[in-house]
Design a protein around this motif. Structure first.
Motif, short mmCIF file in Angstrom:
data_model
loop_
_atom_site.label_atom_id
_atom_site.label_comp_id
_atom_site.label_asym_id
_atom_site.label_seq_id
_atom_site.Cartn_x
_atom_site.Cartn_y
_atom_site.Cartn_z
N PRO A 16 55.96 73.91 111.73
CA PRO A 16 54.77 74.35 112.46
C PRO A 16 54.43 73.39 113.60
O PRO A 16 54.77 72.21 113.54
CB PRO A 16 53.67 74.29 111.41
CG PRO A 16 54.08 73.18 110.50
CD PRO A 16 55.59 73.15 110.52
N TRP A 50 51.22 73.23 117.00
CA TRP A 50 50.04 73.93 117.50
C TRP A 50 50.00 73.84 119.03
O TRP A 50 50.45 72.84 119.61
CB TRP A 50 48.77 73.31 116.91
CG TRP A 50 48.60 73.72 115.47
CD1 TRP A 50 47.81 74.71 114.99
CD2 TRP A 50 49.26 73.15 114.33
NE1 TRP A 50 47.94 74.82 113.63
CE2 TRP A 50 48.83 73.87 113.18
CE3 TRP A 50 50.19 72.14 114.14
CZ2 TRP A 50 49.28 73.59 111.90
CZ3 TRP A 50 50.64 71.85 112.86
CH2 TRP A 50 50.18 72.57 111.76
N LYS A 60 47.92 69.83 112.50
CA LYS A 60 46.76 70.72 112.58
C LYS A 60 45.51 69.90 112.88
O LYS A 60 44.65 70.31 113.67
CB LYS A 60 46.61 71.43 111.23
CG LYS A 60 45.64 72.55 111.26
CD LYS A 60 45.58 73.22 109.90
CE LYS A 60 44.60 74.37 109.97
NZ LYS A 60 44.41 75.01 108.69
N GLU A 85 48.51 78.27 115.84
CA GLU A 85 49.67 77.76 115.11
C GLU A 85 50.92 78.53 115.54
O GLU A 85 50.92 79.75 115.61
CB GLU A 85 49.45 77.93 113.60
CG GLU A 85 50.51 77.25 112.76
CD GLU A 85 50.20 77.27 111.27
OE1 GLU A 85 49.07 77.66 110.89
OE2 GLU A 85 51.08 76.90 110.49
N TYR A 135 55.53 78.34 115.43
CA TYR A 135 56.64 77.82 114.62
C TYR A 135 57.87 77.63 115.49
O TYR A 135 58.08 78.38 116.45
CB TYR A 135 56.97 78.79 113.47
CG TYR A 135 55.74 79.11 112.66
CD1 TYR A 135 55.26 78.19 111.74
CD2 TYR A 135 55.04 80.28 112.88
CE1 TYR A 135 54.09 78.45 111.04
CE2 TYR A 135 53.88 80.56 112.19
CZ TYR A 135 53.39 79.64 111.27
OH TYR A 135 52.25 79.89 110.59
#
Lengths: 77, 709
Positions: free
Chosen positions: B225, B227, B252, B470, B472
């Motif tokens: 992940p 952001w 995050k 978010e 990937y």
């Protein structure tokens, strides 16, 4: 001779998986640490997330689904 | 007066060559028993222009039996090897008859390895002539002037290194292709009693290996992940999207902190920077870049681009397409080409611009080819109405050619730096200051022009809203026909003439599933078996080594006999090694085939009995296919579903959103669609049925109308 519990290929080195699914399991387990640092997910949340993301590779998804269904594979130590 | 036989590669080429060489431009086509030739006069000579149909002769094993190893071959007429090649028989017979009273033989096939070999084999086996005394015409376009020039200045000998290299390529490809395919096919037959051709070859093996490796990377991919920050503001009543200076935020927590610090805050324009760049035209096309560009803009498969380019070449409107060169030689009469193009309505204004600018020195690329220049238009008008596909490709080639004379395009990149405390955001713009060559390349360039809003240094913005999203990491992309072709070229596997065919064959053999080259279960089975028992076949090293040896023949550093003898030795060693493990190989391939057929034929659990499996079944009485339950034979379940009778079916990993039944894909010709097994009853598929019904109506109405006429 034992076979992969997911795809039926010959199992790899006494594992429950073939070499592809075994490699997928290894990748999935080793990636958890990075996921944990990035988003503070628990192991179960991580597995759930991998099952939902389109980008997850097919073999990784197979393994993640098997873990989600609760067949005994657990958090890496 | 002497009688000269000119051997060409194809009927269309023969017609053009005869037309160019005949003094009166009126060659006579003489038709004889399913074949023809052109009779023309040139000075005191009588020319007989004959044609081949590509290769008229092919390799055949000299010792009988569908087994291996088979190492000895001889060249025989193609119709003896390929049942469908019946057209070659009257042509060979006609050339044989005509060759009896000929004084001089001239080979006028394409100037490349295959062309030279076609001419040589026709001379040797159809004309029964001595190749040592034959002569060779060399040309890169089929325009009258170039053909006449090639005839008047023809070479006194054939290009024997090219012929030897071509011969050895065919021989080695035959040896590896035939023997290895038999190895695999017989392993399956001896294990399970099934006869299913499982093929591999010298280049096909490594190609399969590249696809399998990429497939593994995709399937093993664990996404990570990250952001991104999305910030908006309003300026002069216009909503503006700002770009956060860091493209990826790793955690995050960090992303949330940035949002907290920026949302609802005021930022100001710290500076506005501009940077100017100049972009030169792209180099002229070679086959590979043409195939790649045609795929990008029109979606043409590389093999299709080659076929269309070949047709344009035979119409003498472009130069020879099988070239690696990105250079246009100084001897090329560019003015004459531009003059010709200037007479065409679509290009006249652009040609005028090029001529007026006065820069007739084209941009050149790095790659060169000793036999042919880069692909370029000849300036000749098409002799026939071009098909829409031909028109597209011709336009691409002409515009690329014209763009070579254009000035550099000048772009201005603008960036406004917007700051709030230590946080930095960007606003970007792109302006094309001078289009230069882009004007000629027109629809095939992407400008991505974006005006920067009317802002000045010191302006303030209210950042709202600011969000994080978010995302990937992405798995590597699977190959498409164009990227696979590029890879083969980069790895020096195959030739510019054979690569497109190899790419196609991987798919047509069932080793991959779709245009994205997703490996099928059969592809996996073959890859895994070869990887385990014959890894050399998958290694690019083996075939790259052979390519190098063939190149050495071309450079006269070695010869055909030595190269062939070494290749046979290596192959025999491989085959002996294989023989010892035939049983194991057979078992693995059979398992893979069973999995493949299962994946192609099984359509999930039977919705009626919930015990059996739905399968594609073919009726022994009618030959028609349908879906039936595996419990049918045990008289337990009579569930069936009808299936479309045409096209290739593949089950999909999804159920119908309307009725919940299993979905499958049908590919018929160029059409591809997805439906469910319950398609005749499914409430969501009424429209499909309606369209089908209308199509049927149209089809039945057409012949009725024609009958009435």
């Amino acid at each position: 001779m034992s076979f992969c519990t997911i795809c039926g290929r010959v199992a790899w080195n006494k594992s429950d998986f073939c070499r592809y699914h075994k490699e997928a399991l290894d990748g999935l387990q080793s990636s958890y640490e990075l996921w944990r640092k990035a988003s503070e997910l628990s192991w179960d949340e991580y597995i759930e997330k991998l099952c939902q993301i389109d980008e997850t590779g097919r073999w990784v998804l197979d393994v993640a689904e098997q873990i989600r269904s609760g067949d005994g594979l657990s958090t890496p130590t | 007066m002497s009688r000269v036989m000119v051997i060409t590669e194809k009927p269309t080429a023969a017609k053009r060559i005869a037309h160019a060489l005949d003094d009166n431009k009126t060659p006579m086509e003489v038709k004889k028993r399913g074949a023809s030739y052109y009779d023309c006069k040139r000075g005191t000579d009588e020319l007989i222009v004959v044609y081949a149909l590509g290769h008229l002769f092919e390799l055949k094993q000299t010792v009988k039996g569908w087994t291996y190893p088979r190492m000895e071959t001889s060249w025989v007429p193609k119709y003896e090897v390929e049942k469908k090649a019946t057209q070659t028989k009257p042509i060979i017979n006609l050339i044989k008859r005509l060759a009896k009273d000929v004084d001089t033989f001239v080979v006028a096939t394409d100037h490349d390895i295959e062309g030279s070999l076609i001419g040589y084999l026709t001379l040797k086996y159809a004309c029964k002539a001595d190749p040592m005394v034959a002569r060779r015409m060399l040309f890169s376009t089929l325009t009258d002037s170039e053909i006449q020039n090639a005839f008047d200045n023809m070479s006194g000998t054939l290009d024997f290194p090219m012929i030897e290299a071509g011969q050895v390529r065919h021989e080695i490809d035959w040896l590896y292709g035939i023997n290895l395919t038999r190895v695999l096919t017989l392993a399956v037959k001896n294990t399970a009693g099934w006869f299913k051709i499982v093929s591999t070859g010298r280049v096909q093996g490594p190609t399969l290996s590249y696809i399998a490796e990429r497939e593994q990377e995709v399937n093993l991919f664990v996404p990570y992940p990250f952001w991104i920050i999305q910030a908006k503001t309003v300026h002069n009543d216009m909503e503006i999207e700002l770009e956060y200076s860091k493209k990826r935020i790793d955690t995050k927590n960090d992303a949330e902190n940035i949002v907290k610090d920026l949302d609802g805050k005021t930022a100001h324009v710290d500076s506005i920077n501009s940077r100017t760049t100049a972009q030169q035209p792209h180099p002229p096309f070679n086959l590979s870049t043409l195939q790649s560009e045609a795929y990008r803009h029109f979606g043409f498969k590389p093999s299709r681009t080659l076929a269309v380019a070949q047709s344009l070449y035979l119409d003498a409107i472009i130069s020879y397409p099988r070239t690696s060169s990105e250079k246009l030689p100084q001897t090329l009469d560019l003015k004459e080409i531009l003059k010709g193009l200037g007479k065409m309505k679509n290009y006249s204004s652009m040609v005028k611009q090029v001529v007026q600018a006065g820069n007739l020195i084209p941009v050149q690329g790095k790659k060169s080819d000793p036999a042919h220049p880069a692909i370029h238009p000849t300036g000749s008008k098409p002799t026939k109405q071009l098909t829409p596909t031909e028109k597209k490709l011709y336009d691409l080639i002409v515009r690329r050619f014209l763009s070579l004379f254009g000035e550099s395009a000048v772009k201005e990149h603008l960036r406004a730096d917007i700051k709030h405390e230590d946080y930095l955001l960007y606003l970007r713009g792109l302006r094309i200051l001078k289009h230069g060559w882009m004007e000629f390349y027109g629809p095939y360039t992407k400008t991505n022009e974006k005006e920067l809003p009317d802002i000045s240094e010191g302006d303030s913005f209210l950042l709202s809203p600011v969000n994080d999203e978010e995302r990937y990491t992405q798995p590597p992309s699977r190959f498409n026909p164009s990227s696979l072709l590029k890879l083969l070229e980069r790895e020096n596997l195959g030739t510019k003439a054979t690569r497109a065919r190899i790419v196609d064959s991987i798919k047509s053999r069932g080793y991959t599933l779709n245009d994205k080259f997703e490996l099928s279960t059969l592809g996996y089975a073959l890859f895994e078996t070869l990887e385990k028992y014959m890894p050399d076949i998958l290694s690019p090293e083996l075939t790259r080594h052979l390519e190098k040896e063939m190149n050495d023949i071309l450079q006269e550093r070695t010869n055909r006999v030595d190269v062939l003898s070494r290749a046979k030795g290596d192959l025999l060693e491989l085959l002996e090694n294989f023989k010892l493990q035939e049983g194991k190989i057979g078992n693995e391939l059979v398992t893979g085939l069973q999995r493949y057929w299962k994946s192609k034929e099984e359509l999930g659990e039977c919705p009626k009995c919930r015990e059996g499996t739905l399968r594609v079944i073919r009726s022994s009485k009618t030959g028609k296919r349908f879906v039936g339950c595996s419990n049918y034979s045990k008289s337990k379940c009579d569930q069936t579903f009808p299936l479309p009778q045409k096209g290739d079916l593949s089950p999909l990993d999804m159920t119908c959103p309307h009725c919940g039944y299993q979905m499958f894909q049908v590919v018929s010709g160029r059409r591809k669609w997805e439906t469910c097994i319950n398609w005749t009853e499914c409430p969501g598929r009424k429209d499909e049925l309606k369209a089908l019904e209308e199509q049927r109506k149209k089809r039945t109405e057409k012949p009725q109308k024609e009958n009435k006429k």
